[in-house]
Design an enzyme around this catalytic site. Sequence first.
Site, PDB file in Angstrom:
ATOM      1  N   ARG A   1      -6.276   1.287  17.709  1.00 42.84           N
ATOM      2  CA  ARG A   1      -6.855   1.392  16.380  1.00 42.84           C
ATOM      3  C   ARG A   1      -7.803   0.194  16.276  1.00 42.84           C
ATOM      4  NH1 ARG A   1      -3.333   1.769  10.870  1.00 42.84           N
ATOM      5  NH2 ARG A   1      -3.773  -0.466  10.855  1.00 42.84           N
TER       6      ARG A   1
ATOM      7  N   LYS B   1       0.821  -1.230   0.000  1.00 44.73           N
ATOM      8  CA  LYS B   1       0.000   0.000   0.000  1.00 44.73           C
ATOM      9  C   LYS B   1       0.845   1.266   0.000  1.00 44.73           C
ATOM     10  CE  LYS B   1      -0.312   0.366   4.992  1.00 44.73           C
ATOM     11  NZ  LYS B   1      -0.915  -0.191   6.199  1.00 44.73           N
TER      12      LYS B   1
HETATM   13  C1  LIG Z   1       0.144  -0.806   6.852  1.00 42.21           C
HETATM   14  C2  LIG Z   1      -0.043  -1.961   7.726  1.00 42.21           C
HETATM   15  C3  LIG Z   1       1.053  -2.790   8.025  1.00 42.21           C
HETATM   16  C4  LIG Z   1       2.451  -2.520   7.517  1.00 42.21           C
HETATM   17  O1  LIG Z   1       3.118  -1.617   8.354  1.00 42.21           O
HETATM   18  P1  LIG Z   1       4.648  -1.205   8.093  1.00 42.21           P
HETATM   19  O2  LIG Z   1       4.965  -0.334   9.259  1.00 42.21           O
HETATM   20  O3  LIG Z   1       4.701  -0.458   6.794  1.00 42.21           O
HETATM   21  O4  LIG Z   1       5.463  -2.435   8.051  1.00 42.21           O
HETATM   22  C5  LIG Z   1       0.820  -3.900   8.807  1.00 42.21           C
HETATM   23  N1  LIG Z   1      -0.411  -4.178   9.300  1.00 42.21           N
HETATM   24  C6  LIG Z   1      -1.479  -3.382   9.050  1.00 42.21           C
HETATM   25  C7  LIG Z   1      -2.798  -3.742   9.635  1.00 42.21           C
HETATM   26  C8  LIG Z   1      -1.323  -2.251   8.269  1.00 42.21           C
HETATM   27  O5  LIG Z   1      -2.389  -1.485   8.007  1.00 42.21           O
END
Ligand SMILES: *Cc1c(COP(=O)(O)O)cnc(C)c1O
Length: 363
Positions: free
Chosen positions: A133, A38
């Site tokens: 969250r 993403k």
């Molecule tokens: C974006 C996201 C991640 C990835 O996080 P990073 O810090 O980029 O490794 C992992 N889990 C969820 C639920 C996310 O939304």
Amino acid sequence: MGQGYPKLIVDMKKIRRNSQIITEMCKRESIDVACVIKGYNGIPSVAEEMAKSGCSQLASSRMEQIKEIKLRGFGIDTLLLRIPMMSEVEEVVKYADISLNSEKIMLEKLNEVSKQYQVRHRVILMRDLGDLREGIYERDALTNLAVYVENKLDNLILEGIGSNLSCYGSIMPTEENLNELVENAMDIENAIGRELKTISGGGTSTLPLLHRNKLPQRINHLRIGEAIICALDLPLYWDTTIEGLEAGVFSLVAEIVEIQTKPSYPVGIRCVNAFGEKPEYEDKGVRLRAILAIGNKDVGSYTTLIPRDEGIELVGASSDHLILDIENAPRDYHLGDLLTFDLFYQGVLFSAENGHMNIELKY
Ligand SMILES: *Cc1c(COP(=O)(O)O)cnc(C)c1O
């Protein structure tokens, strides 16, 4: 994708290497990795490089990116990271192999739609360990929900449980809070009489624990984005250096449109800037400054930019202009010259998303 500048350059060798280093480091501890796409708007050819690393899934919070990956047929499972919207359930069932979930009503809906499509959708139930969250806050409530999914929702497969930290509440993953996740998983396993396949212990910010051999044994899945696509946070905020990981997968090139000597302290009666803010200005006297044709519209905030050239100071930016102090720079700049910046996560996120950005994949 647009033309000319600013231009976002993707170093495909670096992303392949970073993905491999992370997946192999995790594999050694029997941890599966979901590579998270993403951060760069899921650009399919970049995602394909990640997929080659041997990771278990490609993951995104955005359904349109998950769908694109599925339709391209990279032969890899997809994981939806953001708990689903009611309005996208059909797409979730069709294109995401696994989704993260925290709502009973949503799980019932996913089950119903999976039945219609004659599939079994896999779900990871989220526990909130204090970051506040997504996820269920109480251990027993999560156990009860898991038992319900296992026993009553026949078109869902209870893949496991997971948690997310250091996002909203800035809470660090620790042995303590991740042990709580593991104990929750064991409660569920006792209740359903089988082992869970997946205990997903977070994202990039969980890697320091793994690196220090402090990750609870049963955590067997991580969802990694930043450490692969930027590789800046671990050394900067987590005092963790993973051998071989390289920053600069994504870099941004912008063009100089003005070079002039000006006072550094604004002249006249002060009100607000382009964004309605009242920033502080430092008076450093008269300085040589360059304006680049790039701005906050391209990168979110200009503070996400890291100049590769020495001796440059980021002074400020509006939507489309970036002001640099180049008084102390060793290089002699001219109008039309190009400057390259490394990017923090936010900069990659915004520039890759910008429909007018010229994106170049460098193999
Ligand atoms: C974006 C996201 C991640 C990835 O996080 P990073 O810090 O980029 O490794 C992992 N889990 C969820 C639920 C996310 O939304």
